[in-house]
Design an enzyme around this catalytic site. Structure first.
Site, PDB file in Angstrom:
ATOM      1  N   ASP A 159       7.975  -5.835  -7.844  1.00 23.28           N
ATOM      2  CA  ASP A 159       7.563  -6.648  -6.702  1.00 23.28           C
ATOM      3  C   ASP A 159       7.850  -8.114  -7.032  1.00 23.28           C
ATOM      4  OD1 ASP A 159       5.356  -5.934  -4.192  1.00 23.28           O
ATOM      5  OD2 ASP A 159       5.830  -8.037  -4.621  1.00 23.28           O
TER       6      ASP A 159
ATOM      7  N   LYS B  19      10.415   7.659  13.358  1.00 24.62           N
ATOM      8  CA  LYS B  19       9.304   6.757  13.023  1.00 24.62           C
ATOM      9  C   LYS B  19       8.960   5.870  14.210  1.00 24.62           C
ATOM     10  CE  LYS B  19       6.480   4.012  10.864  1.00 24.62           C
ATOM     11  NZ  LYS B  19       5.307   4.268  10.077  1.00 24.62           N
TER      12      LYS B  19
ATOM     13  N   THR C 182      10.083   0.563   7.713  1.00 28.18           N
ATOM     14  CA  THR C 182      10.332   0.817   9.136  1.00 28.18           C
ATOM     15  C   THR C 182      11.368  -0.175   9.654  1.00 28.18           C
ATOM     16  OG1 THR C 182       8.032   1.502   9.350  1.00 28.18           O
ATOM     17  CG2 THR C 182       9.207   1.009  11.386  1.00 28.18           C
TER      18      THR C 182
ATOM     19  N   CYS D 230       1.439  -1.800  12.640  1.00 34.06           N
ATOM     20  CA  CYS D 230       2.464  -0.847  13.099  1.00 34.06           C
ATOM     21  C   CYS D 230       2.685  -0.881  14.595  1.00 34.06           C
ATOM     22  CB  CYS D 230       2.064   0.574  12.674  1.00 34.06           C
ATOM     23  SG  CYS D 230       1.619   0.707  10.968  1.00 34.06           S
TER      24      CYS D 230
ATOM     25  N   TYR E  44      -9.042  -4.616  12.449  1.00 31.53           N
ATOM     26  CA  TYR E  44      -8.399  -4.130  13.681  1.00 31.53           C
ATOM     27  C   TYR E  44      -8.777  -2.711  14.010  1.00 31.53           C
ATOM     28  CZ  TYR E  44      -4.874  -1.248  11.297  1.00 31.53           C
ATOM     29  OH  TYR E  44      -4.240  -0.279  10.555  1.00 31.53           O
TER      30      TYR E  44
ATOM     31  N   ASN F  90       5.242   5.727  16.815  1.00 32.17           N
ATOM     32  CA  ASN F  90       4.333   4.601  17.088  1.00 32.17           C
ATOM     33  C   ASN F  90       4.487   4.063  18.481  1.00 32.17           C
ATOM     34  OD1 ASN F  90       3.056   4.872  14.716  1.00 32.17           O
ATOM     35  ND2 ASN F  90       4.120   3.226  13.659  1.00 32.17           N
TER      36      ASN F  90
ATOM     37  N   ARG G 106       4.636   6.970   6.223  1.00 34.90           N
ATOM     38  CA  ARG G 106       3.654   7.383   7.244  1.00 34.90           C
ATOM     39  C   ARG G 106       2.229   7.201   6.732  1.00 34.90           C
ATOM     40  NH1 ARG G 106       5.456  13.284   9.614  1.00 34.90           N
ATOM     41  NH2 ARG G 106       6.568  12.594  11.483  1.00 34.90           N
TER      42      ARG G 106
ATOM     43  N   ARG H  61      -5.011  -7.684  10.328  1.00 31.55           N
ATOM     44  CA  ARG H  61      -3.735  -8.069  10.960  1.00 31.55           C
ATOM     45  C   ARG H  61      -3.750  -7.736  12.453  1.00 31.55           C
ATOM     46  NH1 ARG H  61       0.536  -5.298   6.966  1.00 31.55           N
ATOM     47  NH2 ARG H  61      -1.078  -3.688   7.029  1.00 31.55           N
TER      48      ARG H  61
ATOM     49  N   TYR I 112       0.837  -1.217   0.000  1.00 36.21           N
ATOM     50  CA  TYR I 112       0.000   0.000   0.000  1.00 36.21           C
ATOM     51  C   TYR I 112       0.861   1.251   0.000  1.00 36.21           C
ATOM     52  CZ  TYR I 112       0.603   0.228   5.159  1.00 36.21           C
ATOM     53  OH  TYR I 112       1.116   0.300   6.443  1.00 36.21           O
TER      54      TYR I 112
HETATM   55  N1  SAJ Z   1      -6.583   2.124  19.462  1.00 34.05           N
HETATM   56  C1  SAJ Z   1      -7.042   2.105  20.771  1.00 34.05           C
HETATM   57  N2  SAJ Z   1      -7.227   3.283  21.431  1.00 34.05           N
HETATM   58  C2  SAJ Z   1      -6.939   4.479  20.837  1.00 34.05           C
HETATM   59  C3  SAJ Z   1      -6.460   4.482  19.501  1.00 34.05           C
HETATM   60  C4  SAJ Z   1      -6.287   3.296  18.834  1.00 34.05           C
HETATM   61  O1  SAJ Z   1      -7.285   1.048  21.330  1.00 34.05           O
HETATM   62  O2  SAJ Z   1      -7.143   5.510  21.478  1.00 34.05           O
HETATM   63  C5  SAJ Z   1      -6.382   0.857  18.763  1.00 34.05           C
HETATM   64  C6  SAJ Z   1      -7.164   0.762  17.476  1.00 34.05           C
HETATM   65  O3  SAJ Z   1      -8.454   0.270  17.712  1.00 34.05           O
HETATM   66  C7  SAJ Z   1      -6.320  -0.212  16.654  1.00 34.05           C
HETATM   67  C8  SAJ Z   1      -4.901   0.042  17.166  1.00 34.05           C
HETATM   68  O4  SAJ Z   1      -5.026   0.760  18.391  1.00 34.05           O
HETATM   69  O5  SAJ Z   1      -6.666  -1.540  16.931  1.00 34.05           O
HETATM   70  C9  SAJ Z   1      -4.055   0.846  16.204  1.00 34.05           C
HETATM   71  O6  SAJ Z   1      -4.821   1.985  15.887  1.00 34.05           O
HETATM   72  P1  SAJ Z   1      -4.142   3.229  15.096  1.00 34.05           P
HETATM   73  O7  SAJ Z   1      -5.171   4.287  15.004  1.00 34.05           O
HETATM   74  O8  SAJ Z   1      -2.854   3.571  15.710  1.00 34.05           O
HETATM   75  O9  SAJ Z   1      -3.948   2.640  13.637  1.00 34.05           O
HETATM   76  P2  SAJ Z   1      -2.698   2.021  12.938  1.00 34.05           P
HETATM   77  O10 SAJ Z   1      -2.163   0.836  13.654  1.00 34.05           O
HETATM   78  O11 SAJ Z   1      -3.124   1.864  11.531  1.00 34.05           O
HETATM   79  O12 SAJ Z   1      -1.597   3.141  13.048  1.00 34.05           O
HETATM   80  C10 SAJ Z   1      -1.310   3.888  11.905  1.00 34.05           C
HETATM   81  C11 SAJ Z   1       0.093   4.378  12.117  1.00 34.05           C
HETATM   82  N3  SAJ Z   1       0.552   4.965  10.909  1.00 34.05           N
HETATM   83  C12 SAJ Z   1       1.820   4.684  10.487  1.00 34.05           C
HETATM   84  O13 SAJ Z   1       2.598   3.976  11.100  1.00 34.05           O
HETATM   85  C13 SAJ Z   1       2.222   5.291   9.202  1.00 34.05           C
HETATM   86  C14 SAJ Z   1       0.103   5.374  13.265  1.00 34.05           C
HETATM   87  O14 SAJ Z   1       1.368   6.028  13.315  1.00 34.05           O
HETATM   88  C15 SAJ Z   1      -0.958   6.429  13.087  1.00 34.05           C
HETATM   89  O15 SAJ Z   1      -0.944   7.291  14.235  1.00 34.05           O
HETATM   90  C16 SAJ Z   1      -2.323   5.784  12.968  1.00 34.05           C
HETATM   91  O16 SAJ Z   1      -2.276   4.939  11.798  1.00 34.05           O
HETATM   92  C17 SAJ Z   1      -3.405   6.819  12.794  1.00 34.05           C
HETATM   93  O17 SAJ Z   1      -3.256   7.908  13.380  1.00 34.05           O
HETATM   94  O18 SAJ Z   1      -4.396   6.510  12.133  1.00 34.05           O
END
Ligand code: SAJ
Length: 457
Positions: A46, A220, A135, A274, A338, A224, A168, A346, A26
């Protein structure tokens, strides 16, 4: 600046620089089509032939990034050339961007990166710029990538240029696309960073240059890890609330009236690719340094505990209210991805909840998530709503109102439903009137604000 560097800059300015992108997930597909849309000739590589086949048919296989579906056919074979012949990447490209996986599931691995670098060094990379976006642990660009590229006796920073720029992209986030997410860039030397920054300025609104590749790698992982630790802290608050009979969402609502209280939400777990992996990479970067990494490690443990806590809530409902053994109760899992409105499963909390229920004797477990085409068997929504207990694990927009007439017990793993005697959230208790109503609006407002804030970036 050397003539070679100036030549590369000029080619970027005139859009005559040819770009190779190795890894078309992606991120790679986003970067490839963004550069192609800006007029660059982009060769995407790829090792997965099925991906290349799909691309050659004009099919975008990244569901969350459906905006690419319109761009791909326009760019295909005019500005964007997909291929499995990765060994050609550095023959063709003046600039080679490597965006390959650095984990197998949750286990960090540099195998794919090594394969990509071996392909890149099949040809003479003199005068070329190589950028890594995947990463990685802090120090990987200097201690792993650079030596491989210098194997032929070349010198990074002078014979060829080398930079690191963390990806990001947040798949499915329509308010934040590649262009409006600032891009951090660090080089093996200043000129490498400057050339990489010049390229990214063509496709992002702002580039943030830092003084080294390891700084960019660290940025980075910090981003996270900070998020994972903060989510773990709010999950810990919720567990405290469970013990003290304090509704966590009411407490969070009140606490967030303080100007610098940053709000996160307790849920049934932290899924995705992540946040499970990056804090581990950060901790591994500093193991054997004597630094106490407990905060990062214990945060991972708390977040990994949340699906267990959620499943145990359902088990206790069986014993205390339904008064039947879990083996004779039906469980409905509403949501398999998720995070909200995502098709990505995932590390979904739902999968760990199902695992725990089975360990505790449950056998009738029904799942439904229209966003996810998982290999595990799915049931119909009706079958889920016919269960004795429903566990909602993700707050898809399409799930709004589905449980309004459901008469059984609900474990709300999203903390977006009103708690009651039969709707049990994470650290939640039936509320007095007013505050309860505000909280749901607060959730919605907060998400909207977050979206607006990020689109202003
Ligand atoms: N979650 C909680 N409580 C919260 C926020 C999230 O339980 O307050 C859970 C979500 O339900 C999920 C998990 O954490 O299961 C991850 O959520 P996420 O919003 O962090 O989503 P990700 O894992 O897709 O994180 C990505 C990351 N992007 C990159 O690495 C480029 C992260 O840095 C971003 O902050 C996040 O997206 C985003 O902001 O959407």
């Amino acid at each position: 600046m050397s003539l070679v560097a100036e030549g590369l800059i000029e080619k970027i300015d005139s859009r005559t620089a040819r770009i190779s992108v190795v890894g078309l997930g992606y991120v790679g597909l986003n970067v490839s089509l963004s550069l192609a849309s800006e007029g660059f000739e982009v060769h995407g590589y790829d090792i997965d032939g099925s991906r290349i086949d799909k691309l050659l048919q004009g099919i975008n296989y990244v569901q969350e990034e459906d905006h690419l579906s319109g761009i791909l056919p326009l760019m295909l074979n005019t500005k964007f050339f997909p291929s499995t012949d990765v060994d050609n990447a550095s023959e063709v490209g003046d600039i080679i961007i490597v965006i390959v996986p650095t984990a197998e599931g949750d286990i960090p691995t540099l195998d794919y990166l090594e394969m990509a670098l071996d392909s890149i060094t099949q040809n003479d990379i003199r005068g070329k710029l190589i950028i890594l976006e995947s990463t990685v642990q802090v120090g990987t660009s200097d201690e792993f990538v650079k030596p491989i590229l210098e194997r032929g006796g070349l010198k990074a920073g002078t014979d060829f240029f080398l930079a690191y720029s963390p990806e990001r992209i947040d798949p499915g986030n329509t308010s934040m696309r590649l262009r409006n997410i600032p891009k951090v860039v660090g080089g093996v030397n200043q000129v490498s960073a400057e050339i990489a920054a010049k390229l990214y300025e063509a496709i992002v609104n702002s580039v943030v240059m830092v003084s080294s590749m390891k700084t960019a790698e660290f940025v980075k992982l910090m981003e996270n890890a900070q998020r994972d630790v903060n989510i773990a802290l709010v999950n810990l608050f919720a567990i405290m609330g469970e013990k003290a009979g304090i509704d966590i969402e009411e407490a969070l609502f009140a606490a967030s009236t303080k100007w610098n209280f940053h709000k996160y939400h307790p849920t049934c777990g932290v899924g995705g690719h992540c946040l499970k992996k990056d804090p581990v990479l950060l901790a591994k970067s500093f193991e054997n340094t004597g630094i106490d990494l407990t905060l990062i490690e214990s945060s991972r443990r708390i977040n990994d505990y949340m699906p267990i806590l959620t499943a145990e809530k359902a088990i206790s409902i069986c014993r205390e209210h339904i008064k039947r053994d879990p083996s004779s109760v039906s469980f409905g899992i509403l949501g398999l991805s998720y995070k909200k409105n995502s098709s990505d499963s995932r590390n979904s909390p739902a999968l760990f909840i199902i695992e725990r229920l089975k360990e505790r004797g449950a056998s009738d477990i029904r799942c439904y998530d229209p966003h996810v085409n998982l290999t595990i068997k799915q049931n119909t929504l009706k079958e889920v709503l016919d269960s004795n207990i429903v566990i909602q694990t993700v707050a898809h927009d399409s799930f709004k109102g589905l449980l309004d007439n459901y008469q059984g017990y609900v474990i709300d793993g999203t903390n977006t439903l009103d708690p009651s005697e039969k709707v049990i959230g994470i650290g939640r208790f039936p509320l007095r009137g007013a505050v309860g109503d505000n909280i749901l609006e607060d959730h919605a407002r907060e998400e909207k604000t977050a979206g607006m804030a990020s689109s202003r970036e």
